[in-house]
Design an enzyme around this catalytic site. Structure first.
Site, mmCIF file in Angstrom:
data_model
loop_
_atom_site.group_PDB
_atom_site.id
_atom_site.type_symbol
_atom_site.label_atom_id
_atom_site.label_comp_id
_atom_site.label_asym_id
_atom_site.label_seq_id
_atom_site.Cartn_x
_atom_site.Cartn_y
_atom_site.Cartn_z
ATOM 1 N N ASP A 31 0.758 -1.092 0.062
ATOM 2 C CA ASP A 31 0.034 0.076 0.038
ATOM 3 C C ASP A 31 0.775 1.256 0.118
ATOM 4 O O ASP A 31 2.160 1.049 0.357
ATOM 5 C CB ASP A 31 -0.866 0.086 1.232
ATOM 6 C CG ASP A 31 -2.262 0.704 1.086
ATOM 7 O OD1 ASP A 31 -3.245 0.130 1.112
ATOM 8 O OD2 ASP A 31 -2.328 2.063 0.714
ATOM 9 N N THR A 144 -16.853 -3.502 -9.344
ATOM 10 C CA THR A 144 -18.072 -3.205 -8.719
ATOM 11 C C THR A 144 -19.329 -3.252 -9.472
ATOM 12 O O THR A 144 -19.291 -3.041 -10.554
ATOM 13 C CB THR A 144 -17.822 -1.428 -8.534
ATOM 14 O OG1 THR A 144 -19.212 -0.966 -7.925
ATOM 15 C CG2 THR A 144 -17.700 -0.683 -9.582
ATOM 16 N N SER A 179 -20.501 7.275 -11.793
ATOM 17 C CA SER A 179 -19.650 8.306 -11.485
ATOM 18 C C SER A 179 -18.404 7.872 -12.082
ATOM 19 O O SER A 179 -17.858 7.035 -12.572
ATOM 20 C CB SER A 179 -19.380 7.964 -10.046
ATOM 21 O OG SER A 179 -18.523 6.938 -9.557
ATOM 22 N N TYR A 181 -15.535 7.268 -10.724
ATOM 23 C CA TYR A 181 -14.947 6.247 -9.901
ATOM 24 C C TYR A 181 -15.258 4.971 -10.752
ATOM 25 O O TYR A 181 -14.701 4.025 -10.942
ATOM 26 C CB TYR A 181 -15.109 6.221 -8.347
ATOM 27 C CG TYR A 181 -15.372 4.940 -7.576
ATOM 28 C CD1 TYR A 181 -13.953 4.136 -7.586
ATOM 29 C CD2 TYR A 181 -16.552 4.283 -7.604
ATOM 30 C CE1 TYR A 181 -13.879 2.889 -7.075
ATOM 31 C CE2 TYR A 181 -16.288 3.035 -7.178
ATOM 32 C CZ TYR A 181 -15.370 2.188 -6.825
ATOM 33 O OH TYR A 181 -15.415 1.179 -6.507
ATOM 34 N N HIS A 182 -16.655 4.765 -10.748
ATOM 35 C CA HIS A 182 -17.446 3.462 -11.117
ATOM 36 C C HIS A 182 -16.550 3.266 -12.893
ATOM 37 O O HIS A 182 -16.630 2.241 -13.171
ATOM 38 C CB HIS A 182 -18.827 3.529 -11.266
ATOM 39 C CG HIS A 182 -19.186 3.494 -9.613
ATOM 40 N ND1 HIS A 182 -19.771 4.464 -9.150
ATOM 41 C CD2 HIS A 182 -19.492 2.312 -9.126
ATOM 42 C CE1 HIS A 182 -20.167 4.102 -7.775
ATOM 43 N NE2 HIS A 182 -20.015 2.839 -7.906
ATOM 44 N N LYS A 185 -13.571 1.693 -13.171
ATOM 45 C CA LYS A 185 -13.748 0.077 -12.905
ATOM 46 C C LYS A 185 -14.023 -0.292 -14.220
ATOM 47 O O LYS A 185 -13.576 -1.482 -14.475
ATOM 48 C CB LYS A 185 -14.669 -0.290 -11.596
ATOM 49 C CG LYS A 185 -14.316 0.280 -10.289
ATOM 50 C CD LYS A 185 -13.441 -0.639 -9.789
ATOM 51 C CE LYS A 185 -13.057 -0.257 -8.252
ATOM 52 N NZ LYS A 185 -12.044 -1.124 -7.795
ATOM 53 N N GLN A 208 -18.494 -5.991 -6.956
ATOM 54 C CA GLN A 208 -18.953 -5.875 -5.596
ATOM 55 C C GLN A 208 -20.177 -4.968 -5.338
ATOM 56 O O GLN A 208 -19.912 -3.707 -5.811
ATOM 57 C CB GLN A 208 -18.053 -5.941 -4.768
ATOM 58 C CG GLN A 208 -18.175 -5.991 -3.255
ATOM 59 C CD GLN A 208 -17.012 -6.033 -2.269
ATOM 60 O OE1 GLN A 208 -16.887 -7.143 -1.712
ATOM 61 N NE2 GLN A 208 -16.470 -5.017 -2.041
ATOM 62 N N VAL A 211 -20.290 -2.480 0.706
ATOM 63 C CA VAL A 211 -20.102 -3.118 2.098
ATOM 64 C C VAL A 211 -20.637 -2.678 3.310
ATOM 65 O O VAL A 211 -20.237 -1.216 3.185
ATOM 66 C CB VAL A 211 -18.541 -3.709 1.942
ATOM 67 C CG1 VAL A 211 -18.488 -4.766 3.103
ATOM 68 C CG2 VAL A 211 -18.177 -4.305 0.443
ATOM 69 N N ASN A 240 -23.002 1.968 6.779
ATOM 70 C CA ASN A 240 -22.248 2.510 8.047
ATOM 71 C C ASN A 240 -22.567 3.854 8.266
ATOM 72 O O ASN A 240 -22.441 4.324 9.537
ATOM 73 C CB ASN A 240 -20.791 2.258 7.429
ATOM 74 C CG ASN A 240 -20.128 1.002 7.284
ATOM 75 O OD1 ASN A 240 -21.108 -0.223 7.915
ATOM 76 N ND2 ASN A 240 -19.096 0.421 6.830
ATOM 77 N N THR A 253 -29.620 10.612 6.375
ATOM 78 C CA THR A 253 -29.362 11.435 5.173
ATOM 79 C C THR A 253 -29.793 10.414 3.896
ATOM 80 O O THR A 253 -28.997 9.867 3.179
ATOM 81 C CB THR A 253 -27.856 11.740 4.729
ATOM 82 O OG1 THR A 253 -27.239 10.951 4.923
ATOM 83 C CG2 THR A 253 -27.477 12.656 5.996
#
Ligand code: USQ
Length: 384
Positions: A31, A144, A179, A181-182, A185, A208, A211, A240, A253
């Protein structure tokens, strides 16, 4: 197996490293702490302080007697990644090493550019490093469900058989990301599919869903081994976030109508899925795609679950419907198939009332650490 976990510091990476280590695999985590530094830059750090990888590996060794080796560096740097692959010669690679946040990728040109460059360069270098040093290794790449978007037809597991003018062929299922980001992928999947075709690599691409959760068999009761638990708008996933909001007394929200439906899974099931894929590798020249989630819920259904749990625990949970900062369908058809991992042996942990209540009670202990102005800052997909 000798396994490299790329992105081994992340929400999924560190729990995966411990899970594979506990199962007897020889794990090296890699990492460059990108996610830590982005969270710090944006003042949206996780609920718990998370020790650095070297410290976490020491604590894991004390708990389990097993070693996890650590390499800190940037996979976009060819000298670094080729040294990692050359010295370790992994038999399997779990690749999580990407900027993982959709909202982050939509902040501005700089954040979008970082996401695009980082995610694609890392995947490109992983493919080349594999081919140079370990061409028979198995790559397990985290994709994703968001690659598919929310089409008005059933979502197949990666591929679609198409009949056109009397002829048939099989194609990647059509993709339409929500997005940048997507979109990275999707581009990753295309890169992988190209090199699988030309070089015969073995690849599993895991589509995925979001999560949730924190505790796993490996970290239970040891706070220093917990993963990042983000509840901010950038790095926190929706359930979360709702749990932290409920505990802190912040209204949940809900973006827009709340009919946005996705396929969710417990962190424990991510670990199971990755281990199952690792231990039953793709064939040479195969791009194997699994849809990795356990249950579908709309945002409204998740908020109902959190409210019901709040009622059981004596909390007064309220809801706030916000104008949706994202561009996404708020009412839509959603029927993705997900049989591949079940066929491999996945034993799902569904989101029962008990699971909901235990996550809420765990976070309740840490109520005083919640910084409420991290919860909502309104990153818009399309600036006014
Ligand atoms: N949402 C709300 N309120 C919130 C936060 C989110 O209504 O406070 C809604 C979003 O608009 C979206 C849904 O909840 O419709 C899920 O949002 P999310 O933030 O949990 O998930 P997303 O941004 O899609 O990204 C997360 C992970 C990403 C992963 C993806 C899987 O951060 O790394 O790839 O889930 S998926 O959603 O299937 O593409």
């Amino acid at each position: 197996m000798r396994v490299l976990v790329l992105g081994g510091d992340g929400y999924l990476g560190w729990p995966t490293a411990m899970h594979l280590s506990a199962a007897g695999h020889d794990v090296v985590v890699v990492d460059n702490y990108l996610r830590r530094s982005l969270a710090q830059e944006r003042d949206c750090e996780a609920l718990f302080e998370v020790p650095n990888l070297v410290r976490r590996a020491q604590i894991w060794k004390e708990r389990s007697g097993r070693s996890i080796n650590v390499r800190i560096g940037d996979l976009c740097n060819w000298d670094f990644i080729s040294d990692v692959f050359n010295t370790i010669r992994p038999e399997a690679i779990v690749h999580y090493a990407e900027q993982p946040s959709a909202p982050y990728s939509m902040i501005d040109r700089g954040a979008a550019g970082l996401t695009l460059t980082n995610n694609l360069s890392a995947t490109f270098n992983v493919i080349h490093a594999m081919n140079n040093f370990t061409p028979k290794a198995h790559l397990i790449k985290l994709g994703t469900m968001g690659e598919y978007g929310t089409p008005n037809i059933d979502i197949e597991e990666g591929w679609l058989d198409v009949e056109h003018n009397g002829r048939k062929d099989r194609f990647l299922f059509p993709r339409a990301a929500g997005s940048l980001y997507h979109t990275t992928k999707i581009l990753d999947t295309d890169l992988l599919w190209f090199y699988v075709r030309v070089w015969g690599l073995r690849v599993t691409d895991l589509m995925q869903g979001p999560v949730y959760g924190l505790e796993t068999d490996e970290n239970e009761g040891t706070e220093a081994l917990y993963s990042f638990f983000n509840y901010d708008e950038i790095f926190g996933t929706v359930l979360n976030r709702f749990i932290v909001q409920a505990i802190s007394g912040h209204p949940l929200t809900i973006y827009g109508k709340g009919g946005q439906t996705r396929g969710y899974l417990n962190l424990k099931d991510t670990l199971q899925c990755v281990k199952l894929a690792l231990e039953a590798p793709a064939r040479e020249g195969e791009l194997r795609i699994f849809n990795q989630f356990v249950e579908t819920f709309s945002v409204n259904e998740l908020s109902d679950k959190v409210r019901a749990s709040g009622d059981r625990l004596g909390l007064n949970v309220s809801v706030e419907t916000l104008p949706n900062p994202r561009q996404e369908a708020e009412e839509h058809y959603y029927k993705p198939s997900h049989t591949g991992l079940l066929d491999l042996g996945l034993k799902p942990h569904p989101l029962t009332d008990d699971v909901m209540d235990s996550m809420m009670m765990l976070i309740l202990h840490y109520k005083s650490r919640i910084v409420s102005d991290r919860i909502y800052r309104g990153i818009k997909w399309k600036p006014a």
